[in-house]
Scaffold this motif. Sequence first.
Motif, short mmCIF file in Angstrom:
data_model
loop_
_atom_site.label_atom_id
_atom_site.label_comp_id
_atom_site.label_asym_id
_atom_site.label_seq_id
_atom_site.Cartn_x
_atom_site.Cartn_y
_atom_site.Cartn_z
N LYS A 6 0.86 -1.19 0.00
CA LYS A 6 0.00 0.00 0.00
C LYS A 6 0.90 1.24 0.00
CE LYS A 6 -3.60 2.20 2.68
NZ LYS A 6 -3.72 2.52 4.12
N THR A 7 0.66 2.14 -0.91
CA THR A 7 1.53 3.31 -1.07
C THR A 7 0.89 4.54 -0.43
OG1 THR A 7 0.56 3.90 -3.18
CG2 THR A 7 2.45 2.41 -3.24
N PRO A 8 1.71 5.56 -0.11
CA PRO A 8 3.17 5.58 -0.19
C PRO A 8 3.80 4.82 0.97
CG PRO A 8 2.40 7.65 0.72
CD PRO A 8 1.17 6.85 0.40
N CYS A 9 5.00 4.30 0.74
CA CYS A 9 5.67 3.49 1.78
C CYS A 9 7.18 3.52 1.58
CB CYS A 9 5.16 2.05 1.70
SG CYS A 9 5.82 0.95 2.96
N LEU A 248 11.37 4.61 -1.66
CA LEU A 248 10.02 5.10 -1.37
C LEU A 248 9.14 4.69 -2.56
CD1 LEU A 248 7.83 6.90 0.00
CD2 LEU A 248 8.87 8.87 -1.13
N ILE A 249 8.11 3.91 -2.27
CA ILE A 249 7.24 3.47 -3.36
C ILE A 249 5.93 4.26 -3.32
CG2 ILE A 249 6.40 1.48 -1.99
CD1 ILE A 249 6.17 -0.01 -4.74
N SER A 250 5.52 4.73 -4.49
CA SER A 250 4.32 5.55 -4.58
C SER A 250 3.51 5.08 -5.78
CB SER A 250 4.70 7.02 -4.74
OG SER A 250 5.44 7.19 -5.93
N GLY A 323 -2.43 4.15 -11.14
CA GLY A 323 -2.18 2.92 -10.39
C GLY A 323 -0.78 2.37 -10.58
N ASP A 324 -0.07 2.84 -11.61
CA ASP A 324 1.31 2.37 -11.79
C ASP A 324 2.14 2.75 -10.56
OD1 ASP A 324 0.82 1.27 -14.23
OD2 ASP A 324 1.84 2.84 -15.41
N LYS A 325 3.10 1.91 -10.24
CA LYS A 325 3.98 2.18 -9.10
C LYS A 325 5.22 2.95 -9.56
CE LYS A 325 1.59 -0.23 -6.06
NZ LYS A 325 0.21 0.26 -6.25
N VAL A 326 5.61 3.93 -8.75
CA VAL A 326 6.82 4.71 -9.02
C VAL A 326 7.74 4.53 -7.81
CG1 VAL A 326 7.77 7.02 -9.34
CG2 VAL A 326 5.63 6.37 -10.48
N ILE A 327 8.95 4.06 -8.06
CA ILE A 327 9.88 3.75 -6.98
C ILE A 327 11.05 4.73 -6.97
CG2 ILE A 327 11.50 2.01 -6.11
CD1 ILE A 327 9.57 -0.12 -7.18
N PHE A 328 11.10 5.57 -5.95
CA PHE A 328 12.21 6.51 -5.79
C PHE A 328 13.31 5.81 -5.00
CE2 PHE A 328 8.55 9.24 -6.43
CZ PHE A 328 9.05 10.15 -7.36
N LEU A 350 6.04 2.74 6.99
CA LEU A 350 7.43 2.29 7.11
C LEU A 350 7.42 0.76 7.03
CD1 LEU A 350 8.52 4.53 10.13
CD2 LEU A 350 9.09 4.88 7.72
N ALA A 351 8.30 0.22 6.21
CA ALA A 351 8.36 -1.23 6.05
C ALA A 351 9.80 -1.70 6.04
CB ALA A 351 7.68 -1.64 4.74
#
Length: 375
Positions: A6-9, A248-250, A323-328, A350-351
Amino acid sequence: MIKSIKTPCYVCEEALLEKNLELLDYVQQRSGAKIILALKGFAMWSTFDLVKRYLHGCTASGLHEAKLAYEKFGKEVHTYSPAFNDEDIQEIAKISDHIVFNSPSQLMRFKDVVKSINPNVSLSIRINPEVSSSPVDIYNPCGIYSRLGTTLANFDESVLEHIEGLNFHALCEQDADALEEVLEAFEEKFSKYFKGLKYINFGGGHHITRKGYDVEKLISLISDFRAKYDVEVYLEPGEAVGWQTGFLISSVLDTFKNGMNVAILDTSAEAHMPDTLAMPYRAMVRGSGEAGEKAHTYRFGGNTCLAGDIMGDYSFDEPLKVGDKVIFEDQIHYTFVKNTTFNGIRLPSLAIWRKNGTIDIIKDFGYEDYKNRLS
Ligand SMILES: *Cc1c(COP(=O)(O)O)cnc(C)c1O
């Protein structure tokens, strides 16, 4: 698996954190220095069982970080603040092993009360070597009119009978040759005061875990220094501990065109990646290219009302969809420790990505966290 988070995380990868800790421990073993974690850069305390297997303790920027160090880390607690107040210093004295004062006046003001509360506490003064090649002014503690540390001109020799060490902190994301320059100035100005001291703390900003950092040079600088002056040496990195240990996944919430493609994400540069605006720097996004490099370029913006809440321009092979995931990449240091709830935006969870492959969501934030900081 990542896609189901579940984003953001923020996701800290245990294996990468341990890799950094192993390198830092190698520096400890070879140089004899003690390394402590600067909590201000990385304070995910649910990883501390791992971190404390390698590092000697924490450095805290005041009462709250000192309490966290004491409760969750447990080993040495070193506390420095540009200025302490009468109330906080009482509790800080109880739980700290070292207290580092910013000025002779602060030391003189608090030394007796600190010693009466905790006779074992070791006192130190942060000095300003007045040399730094820090890349930007906002991160240069040795700049003109700096409030951070005591210059030679302001040093008062009457503090010497009360202190057991000296601290400096003059680097920011720098290599061992920058440390060498600072050490030269530090020794030239202050080595006359080293006699009888137990330790010198070289501060943070050592980018030890960055690829290409000259670890062997750091080891020889420390070893030579220890041999020359017969003192213990401490390093207190923050960034080097959390460096490249996770992301950080969003998610993409919307896309449209206004002269160029714009994508709005469920995170924020302003609230969740503050150094990208303060430094500033462009965070890497997994699978992306520079603007124009791949077929579809987007400007990534945060979900706040700030016009400048922009992460940058990134290109992709395929068009982005809602809905696409963006990973920083590399968003574990100086991120969640600085977050705000500006606009009431939800704080990222936080994960920890465990070494066995499972991802544990260790903390989720919501409306209560926003409300409880206000009244
Ligand atoms: C910020 C700071 C550190 C940690 O710096 P990094 O750049 O994260 O390594 C250590 N000591 C002091 C006094 C600091 O202000």
